[in-house]
Write an enzyme that holds these catalytic residues in place. Structure first.
Site, PDB file in Angstrom:
ATOM      1  N   TYR A 196       0.613  -1.085   0.011  1.00  0.00           N
ATOM      2  CA  TYR A 196       0.124  -0.101  -0.146  1.00  0.00           C
ATOM      3  C   TYR A 196       0.873   1.203  -0.003  1.00  0.00           C
ATOM      4  O   TYR A 196       1.499   1.624   1.054  1.00  0.00           O
ATOM      5  CB  TYR A 196      -0.843  -0.277   1.181  1.00  0.00           C
ATOM      6  CG  TYR A 196      -1.702   1.070   1.304  1.00  0.00           C
ATOM      7  CD1 TYR A 196      -2.451   1.899   0.358  1.00  0.00           C
ATOM      8  CD2 TYR A 196      -2.239   1.612   2.696  1.00  0.00           C
ATOM      9  CE1 TYR A 196      -3.275   2.960   0.367  1.00  0.00           C
ATOM     10  CE2 TYR A 196      -2.902   2.897   2.646  1.00  0.00           C
ATOM     11  CZ  TYR A 196      -3.233   3.437   1.637  1.00  0.00           C
ATOM     12  OH  TYR A 196      -4.261   4.400   1.702  1.00  0.00           O
TER      13      TYR A 196
ATOM     14  N   ASP B 202      -2.363  -1.266  -4.063  1.00  0.00           N
ATOM     15  CA  ASP B 202      -2.582   0.107  -4.468  1.00  0.00           C
ATOM     16  C   ASP B 202      -1.273   0.698  -4.530  1.00  0.00           C
ATOM     17  O   ASP B 202      -0.768   1.129  -3.428  1.00  0.00           O
ATOM     18  CB  ASP B 202      -3.521   0.919  -3.414  1.00  0.00           C
ATOM     19  CG  ASP B 202      -3.846   2.116  -3.358  1.00  0.00           C
ATOM     20  OD1 ASP B 202      -3.206   2.778  -4.353  1.00  0.00           O
ATOM     21  OD2 ASP B 202      -4.473   2.944  -2.758  1.00  0.00           O
TER      22      ASP B 202
END
Length: 364
Positions: free
Chosen positions: A187, A227
């Site tokens: 992330y 992400d």
């Protein structure tokens, strides 16, 4: 991607359940969990189907969207599931060191939340997966990795340093090593809008460390997902002009290359391109999908209400080593449209990757 335009939802409560969590491996060493390859992997089977999803609070998804997401996972049947933005705090009471591998359960509310999460993960099809956590000290960021129990990673670590004893700050990394490849769930920190708030420097440091990681670990193919908080090319956003000129409260950074929507600044895109080029890595989705797809070509969508309605970005990826590109069978985004169909309550949709089995030629 951090939703700067909408307040974070408050997690509610739910009924208690008598479920406890346990690590799939008992051997823990210097921030790494290790396991011997079991005999059931003797036929050299390896994971071939993968799913990544920024859940925008895994707990909220467990409370509000679990039946739909469970059905989706059951139908897709991935071997590995990578989750970002878990947003559940690490174990440990106030003022004491935290354990980022365990969910907090030292208060009545945290116990209740942990039970909700573990009950969800104990239901089909998730009961077939072993789960690893890397968590922040509070309800922010965090990652999870779910691996089918029939696949035994050689090692699981929680830092880009691989051998470090500490997790990455805010639980942003889980790295699983298999016999024939490494699987990295990240992330990536949001670039932010203002240099004075140190977010630009934080993102530059992250990108530098990521480049170092891929260069120093080229001995084995890499599958990197999550992400990544960057849209590499104009084709990766719905409205390039809107995103390239976006401002927060009229602020313009001193360096022109830092201007624009976080994730679409020229400086971020250049650094990401350098990681791909120097690391000999391939963007699996773009490798298969050359043209812009306004309906299904983006993984993040703005708030359906307000100026970000219909504004979308592709910031979630599967990046693979060039050695693996000929084995890419599919790489698909599973959400579509500005009404967030297939997003399961998040502002990101799931993204899947499937590889073909390793051939005899690739083993030599």
């Amino acid at each position: 991607m951090k939703r700067f335009f909408k307040p974070v939802e408050k997690d509610g409560s739910s009924k208690k359940a008598n479920v406890s969590a346990s690590s799939p491996f008992s051997s823990v060493n210097d921030g790494e969990e290790t396991a011997e390859i079991s005999s059931e992997n003797g036929d050299n089977k390896e994971p071939l189907k993968f799913l990544t999803w920024n859940a925008n609070s895994f707990l909220l998804r467990a409370k509000n969207d679990w039946p739909e997401f469970s059905k989706f996972v059951e139908n897709l049947d991935p071997d590995i599931i990578a989750i970002q933005e878990v947003r559940m705090p690490a174990a440990g009471s106030k003022g004491t060191p935290k354990n980022p591998r365990e969910l907090k359960d030292d208060t009545s509310s945290s116990r209740e939340e942990k039970q909700v999460m573990m009950r969800a993960l104990s239901s089909p099809p998730f009961r077939n997966y072993a789960v690893w956590w890397s968590l922040s000290d509070f309800k922010y960021a965090g990652t999870a990795l779910l691996i089918k129990k029939c696949f035994k990673p050689q090692k699981v670590s929680f830092s880009l340093d691989r051998t470090g004893s500490k997790h990455e700050p805010e639980g942003r990394v889980i790295l699983a090593e298999f016999e024939s490849f490494r699987f990295l769930n990240t992330y990536v920190p949001n670039n932010g809008w203002k240099d004075e708030e140190t977010s630009f420097q934080r993102r530059r440091k992250w990108d530098k460390r990521m480049l170092e990681f891929v260069l120093q670990n080229s001995d084995k193919p890499l599958i990197w997902c999550g992400d990544l908080n960057v849209s590499h090319e104009d084709i990766d956003v719905s409205h390039p002009e809107f995103f390239s000129t976006a401002k927060l409260n009229g602020y313009v950074p001193p360096n022109k290359e830092d201007s624009g929507q976080p994730g679409f600044t020229l400086s971020e895109r250049k650094r990401f391109g350098a990681i791909l080029k120097e690391g000999k890595l391939v963007d699996a989705y773009r490798y298969l999908h050359k043209e812009k797809d306004m309906e299904r070509g983006f993984s993040w969508s703005g708030n359906p209400v307000g100026k970000y309605r219909g504004k979308r970005m592709r910031i979630d990826y599967f990046i693979v080593s060039e050695k693996l590109k000929d084995r890419i069978v599919s790489c698909e985004m599973h959400g579509q449209g500005i009404e967030l169909d297939g997003f399961y309550g998040s502002d990101h949709c799931p993204l899947s990757l499937e590889l073909s089995a390793k051939s005899c030629e690739s083993e030599t």
